[in-house]
Write a protein that holds these residues in place. Structure first.
Motif, PDB file in Angstrom:
ATOM      1  N   LEU A  44       0.849  -1.205   0.000  1.00 35.74           N
ATOM      2  CA  LEU A  44       0.000   0.000   0.000  1.00 35.74           C
ATOM      3  C   LEU A  44       0.880   1.248   0.000  1.00 35.74           C
ATOM      4  CD1 LEU A  44      -2.731  -0.879   2.683  1.00 35.74           C
ATOM      5  CD2 LEU A  44      -2.762  -1.317   0.218  1.00 35.74           C
ATOM      6  N   THR A  45       0.328   2.347  -0.462  1.00 34.90           N
ATOM      7  CA  THR A  45       1.065   3.613  -0.400  1.00 34.90           C
ATOM      8  C   THR A  45       1.044   4.127   1.049  1.00 34.90           C
ATOM      9  OG1 THR A  45      -0.852   5.025  -0.738  1.00 34.90           O
ATOM     10  CG2 THR A  45       0.263   4.191  -2.724  1.00 34.90           C
ATOM     11  N   ALA A  46       1.837   5.178   1.284  1.00 33.57           N
ATOM     12  CA  ALA A  46       1.864   5.779   2.623  1.00 33.57           C
ATOM     13  C   ALA A  46       0.460   6.255   3.004  1.00 33.57           C
ATOM     14  CB  ALA A  46       2.845   6.947   2.638  1.00 33.57           C
ATOM     15  N   ARG A  47      -0.189   6.942   2.057  1.00 31.32           N
ATOM     16  CA  ARG A  47      -1.522   7.477   2.354  1.00 31.32           C
ATOM     17  C   ARG A  47      -2.516   6.345   2.601  1.00 31.32           C
ATOM     18  NH1 ARG A  47      -2.016  10.970  -1.639  1.00 31.32           N
ATOM     19  NH2 ARG A  47      -1.805  12.903  -0.453  1.00 31.32           N
ATOM     20  N   GLU A  48      -2.436   5.287   1.767  1.00 27.66           N
ATOM     21  CA  GLU A  48      -3.368   4.157   1.942  1.00 27.66           C
ATOM     22  C   GLU A  48      -3.168   3.491   3.305  1.00 27.66           C
ATOM     23  OE1 GLU A  48      -3.846   2.894  -2.773  1.00 27.66           O
ATOM     24  OE2 GLU A  48      -2.299   1.935  -1.535  1.00 27.66           O
ATOM     25  N   ASN A  49      -1.903   3.350   3.722  1.00 20.53           N
ATOM     26  CA  ASN A  49      -1.631   2.791   5.035  1.00 20.53           C
ATOM     27  C   ASN A  49      -2.320   3.624   6.123  1.00 20.53           C
ATOM     28  OD1 ASN A  49       0.445   0.495   5.752  1.00 20.53           O
ATOM     29  ND2 ASN A  49       1.123   1.368   3.790  1.00 20.53           N
ATOM     30  N   LEU A  50      -2.134   4.939   6.050  1.00 26.77           N
ATOM     31  CA  LEU A  50      -2.700   5.793   7.093  1.00 26.77           C
ATOM     32  C   LEU A  50      -4.223   5.821   7.022  1.00 26.77           C
ATOM     33  CD1 LEU A  50      -0.215   8.808   7.326  1.00 26.77           C
ATOM     34  CD2 LEU A  50      -0.275   6.716   8.666  1.00 26.77           C
ATOM     35  N   ARG A  51      -4.766   5.790   5.796  1.00 30.80           N
ATOM     36  CA  ARG A  51      -6.240   5.800   5.679  1.00 30.80           C
ATOM     37  C   ARG A  51      -6.845   4.522   6.261  1.00 30.80           C
ATOM     38  NH1 ARG A  51      -8.086   8.908   0.133  1.00 30.80           N
ATOM     39  NH2 ARG A  51      -7.445  10.948   0.888  1.00 30.80           N
ATOM     40  N   LEU A  52      -6.127   3.415   6.064  1.00 34.70           N
ATOM     41  CA  LEU A  52      -6.592   2.149   6.633  1.00 34.70           C
ATOM     42  C   LEU A  52      -6.642   2.247   8.165  1.00 34.70           C
ATOM     43  CD1 LEU A  52      -7.295  -0.872   6.188  1.00 34.70           C
ATOM     44  CD2 LEU A  52      -4.849  -1.341   6.293  1.00 34.70           C
ATOM     45  N   HIS A  53      -5.554   2.742   8.742  1.00 35.02           N
ATOM     46  CA  HIS A  53      -5.536   2.893  10.202  1.00 35.02           C
ATOM     47  C   HIS A  53      -6.574   3.920  10.658  1.00 35.02           C
ATOM     48  CE1 HIS A  53      -2.314   0.278  11.523  1.00 35.02           C
ATOM     49  NE2 HIS A  53      -1.682   0.582  10.413  1.00 35.02           N
ATOM     50  N   ALA A  54      -6.743   4.960   9.858  1.00 38.66           N
ATOM     51  CA  ALA A  54      -7.716   5.998  10.212  1.00 38.66           C
ATOM     52  C   ALA A  54      -9.124   5.402  10.272  1.00 38.66           C
ATOM     53  CB  ALA A  54      -7.655   7.131   9.197  1.00 38.66           C
ATOM     54  N   ARG A  55      -9.443   4.557   9.300  1.00 39.09           N
ATOM     55  CA  ARG A  55     -10.774   3.940   9.277  1.00 39.09           C
ATOM     56  C   ARG A  55     -10.960   3.063  10.521  1.00 39.09           C
ATOM     57  NH1 ARG A  55     -10.940   0.994   4.238  1.00 39.09           N
ATOM     58  NH2 ARG A  55      -9.964   2.836   3.357  1.00 39.09           N
ATOM     59  N   LEU A  56      -9.906   2.289  10.844  1.00 38.32           N
ATOM     60  CA  LEU A  56      -9.993   1.400  12.019  1.00 38.32           C
ATOM     61  C   LEU A  56     -10.168   2.200  13.305  1.00 38.32           C
ATOM     62  CD1 LEU A  56      -7.128  -1.130  11.117  1.00 38.32           C
ATOM     63  CD2 LEU A  56      -9.600  -1.563  11.051  1.00 38.32           C
ATOM     64  N   ARG A  57      -9.601   3.400  13.326  1.00 42.12           N
ATOM     65  CA  ARG A  57      -9.613   4.225  14.535  1.00 42.12           C
ATOM     66  C   ARG A  57     -10.723   5.268  14.540  1.00 42.12           C
ATOM     67  NH1 ARG A  57      -5.962   3.208  18.786  1.00 42.12           N
ATOM     68  NH2 ARG A  57      -3.949   2.506  18.033  1.00 42.12           N
ATOM     69  N   GLY A  58     -11.491   5.355  13.446  1.00 39.73           N
ATOM     70  CA  GLY A  58     -12.532   6.374  13.369  1.00 39.73           C
ATOM     71  C   GLY A  58     -11.964   7.777  13.252  1.00 39.73           C
ATOM     72  N   VAL A  59     -10.847   7.898  12.500  1.00 40.02           N
ATOM     73  CA  VAL A  59     -10.164   9.191  12.345  1.00 40.02           C
ATOM     74  C   VAL A  59     -10.440   9.721  10.930  1.00 40.02           C
ATOM     75  CG1 VAL A  59      -7.855  10.222  12.191  1.00 40.02           C
ATOM     76  CG2 VAL A  59      -8.355   8.580  13.997  1.00 40.02           C
ATOM     77  N   SER A  60     -10.546  11.053  10.773  1.00 42.31           N
ATOM     78  CA  SER A  60     -10.908  11.639   9.478  1.00 42.31           C
ATOM     79  C   SER A  60      -9.736  11.590   8.482  1.00 42.31           C
ATOM     80  CB  SER A  60     -11.319  13.099   9.664  1.00 42.31           C
ATOM     81  OG  SER A  60     -10.175  13.880   9.924  1.00 42.31           O
ATOM     82  N   ARG A 119       4.375   3.475  -2.966  1.00 42.44           N
ATOM     83  CA  ARG A 119       4.216   2.237  -2.189  1.00 42.44           C
ATOM     84  C   ARG A 119       5.307   2.137  -1.120  1.00 42.44           C
ATOM     85  NH1 ARG A 119       3.213  -1.059  -6.798  1.00 42.44           N
ATOM     86  NH2 ARG A 119       5.041  -2.313  -6.286  1.00 42.44           N
ATOM     87  N   VAL A 120       4.917   1.701   0.061  1.00 41.86           N
ATOM     88  CA  VAL A 120       5.820   1.706   1.209  1.00 41.86           C
ATOM     89  C   VAL A 120       6.987   0.742   1.027  1.00 41.86           C
ATOM     90  CG1 VAL A 120       5.900   1.091   3.677  1.00 41.86           C
ATOM     91  CG2 VAL A 120       4.105   2.578   2.820  1.00 41.86           C
ATOM     92  N   GLU A 121       6.795  -0.326   0.229  1.00 38.00           N
ATOM     93  CA  GLU A 121       7.900  -1.292   0.044  1.00 38.00           C
ATOM     94  C   GLU A 121       9.106  -0.642  -0.647  1.00 38.00           C
ATOM     95  OE1 GLU A 121       5.915  -4.412  -1.982  1.00 38.00           O
ATOM     96  OE2 GLU A 121       5.677  -3.276  -3.850  1.00 38.00           O
ATOM     97  N   THR A 122       8.913   0.503  -1.272  1.00 40.79           N
ATOM     98  CA  THR A 122      10.041   1.194  -1.920  1.00 40.79           C
ATOM     99  C   THR A 122      10.665   2.242  -0.997  1.00 40.79           C
ATOM    100  OG1 THR A 122       8.731   2.995  -2.883  1.00 40.79           O
ATOM    101  CG2 THR A 122       8.869   0.939  -4.152  1.00 40.79           C
ATOM    102  N   LEU A 125       6.840   7.219   8.700  1.00 43.65           N
ATOM    103  CA  LEU A 125       5.451   6.803   8.500  1.00 43.65           C
ATOM    104  C   LEU A 125       4.935   6.060   9.746  1.00 43.65           C
ATOM    105  CD1 LEU A 125       3.042   6.736   6.602  1.00 43.65           C
ATOM    106  CD2 LEU A 125       3.983   4.663   5.554  1.00 43.65           C
ATOM    107  N   ALA A 126       5.818   5.300  10.383  1.00 41.54           N
ATOM    108  CA  ALA A 126       5.410   4.594  11.613  1.00 41.54           C
ATOM    109  C   ALA A 126       5.040   5.603  12.710  1.00 41.54           C
ATOM    110  CB  ALA A 126       6.520   3.666  12.088  1.00 41.54           C
ATOM    111  N   ILE A 127       5.770   6.715  12.774  1.00 38.63           N
ATOM    112  CA  ILE A 127       5.413   7.775  13.731  1.00 38.63           C
ATOM    113  C   ILE A 127       4.039   8.349  13.369  1.00 38.63           C
ATOM    114  CG2 ILE A 127       5.946  10.167  14.424  1.00 38.63           C
ATOM    115  CD1 ILE A 127       7.719   8.317  15.849  1.00 38.63           C
ATOM    116  N   ALA A 128       3.846   8.573  12.065  1.00 40.04           N
ATOM    117  CA  ALA A 128       2.553   9.120  11.617  1.00 40.04           C
ATOM    118  C   ALA A 128       1.414   8.195  12.037  1.00 40.04           C
ATOM    119  CB  ALA A 128       2.564   9.295  10.101  1.00 40.04           C
ATOM    120  N   ARG A 129       1.611   6.899  11.849  1.00 39.92           N
ATOM    121  CA  ARG A 129       0.576   5.938  12.233  1.00 39.92           C
ATOM    122  C   ARG A 129       0.333   5.989  13.746  1.00 39.92           C
ATOM    123  NH1 ARG A 129       0.425   1.840  14.695  1.00 39.92           N
ATOM    124  NH2 ARG A 129       2.663   1.487  14.708  1.00 39.92           N
TER     125      ARG A 129
END
Ligand SMILES: Nc1ncnc2c1ncn2[C@@H]1O[C@H](COP(=O)(O)OP(=O)(O)OP(=O)(O)O)[C@@H](O)[C@H]1O
Length: 234
Positions: A91-107, A127-130, A139-143
């Motif tokens: 997933l991209t950086a944004r997709e990773n954060l959006r996934l966590h945001a959805r799980l956490r109820g964050v906008s 994509r994060v693998e790159t 990105l881990a801090i952002a999450r």
């Protein structure tokens, strides 16, 4: 006000007592560094603070709640950056954060805000693998801060980073200065800069609990040396 209270915490892992009768209090907004040699019990203690495992004996309270019965509620107050970044490489950086945001109820607005805070806006669609190790750490801090936690638990945030990436990460962490922080690290210099207080763990127990005055790395190194050198125990 106490943000974290550990009372008589012991953790047995098989035949090993990884953490032994540890007690301490972390005040709200205080930054505490957890130091100690390999195998001292830092990660085991961090995992219990993060509610990823529970004490064999004793208790931990975070935000006034006992983590053992109230782990789900306590997790809302915690931002955790552990050894593994817990990111999806495809997933991209944004997709990773959006996934966590959805799980956490964050906008999704908050996702964009946090991407900016960790200087990843221009790489948000990559994509994060790159990503380099340093970018993954950012990105881990952002999450970890996405849901605006009051307590940050950072286990070896600087591990594997070159000087420049570590300095970048330290500047990013400075933005979250108002939170309660527990930071486990082998990097005494950065620990001295980041923290107001040091707990030195040796063989699973708190050997030293000292204030760090004015980011004094030399003083912290002396305390660390005396706590951990068997020939210099005093
Ligand atoms: N799953 C496990 N089963 C048995 N013993 C374990 C387990 N995990 C850790 N230990 C032991 O518990 C003790 C504390 O380990 P821990 O990883 O918490 O130390 P640490 O201070 O984080 O070390 P490091 O600086 O190397 O990361 C060590 O003796 C270790 O061997």
């Amino acid at each position: 006000m106490a943000s974290i209270t550990a009372e008589g915490v012991t953790k047995r892992l098989g035949s090993t007592v990884a953490v032994r009768d540890v007690s301490f209090t972390v005040e709200s907004g205080e930054h505490v560094g957890l130091f100690g040699p390999n195998g001292a019990g830092k990660t085991t203690l961090m995992q219990m603070l993060a509610t990823l495992s529970f004490p064999s004996d004793g208790s931990i309270q975070i935000g006034g709640r006992d983590v053992t019965p109230d782990a789900t509620r306590v997790r809302r107050d915690l931002g955790v950056m552990g050894h593994r970044p817990m990111l999806y490489g495809t997933l991209t950086a944004r997709e990773n954060l959006r996934l966590h945001a959805r799980l956490r109820g964050v906008s999704t607005d908050r996702v964009e805000e946090v991407l900016g805070q960790v200087n990843l806006r221009t790489q948000a669609s990559t994509r994060v693998e790159t990503f380099s190790h340093g970018m993954k750490k950012r990105l881990a801090i952002a999450r970890a801060v996405l849901h605006d936690p009051t307590v940050l638990l950072l286990d070896e945030p600087y591990a594997g980073l070159d000087q420049r990436s570590a300095a970048d990460l330290q500047r990013i962490l400075d933005q979250f200065d108002d939170r309660t922080v527990v930071l486990a690290t082998h990097d005494l210099a950065r620990g001295a800069t980041d923290c107001d207080r040091a707990l030195v763990l040796v063989d699973g127990t708190v050997s030293r609990d000292v204030q760090i005055e004015d980011s004094a790395t030399d003083a912290l190194e002396t305390v660390y040396q005396r706590a951990t050198d068997p020939a210099d125990q005093r």
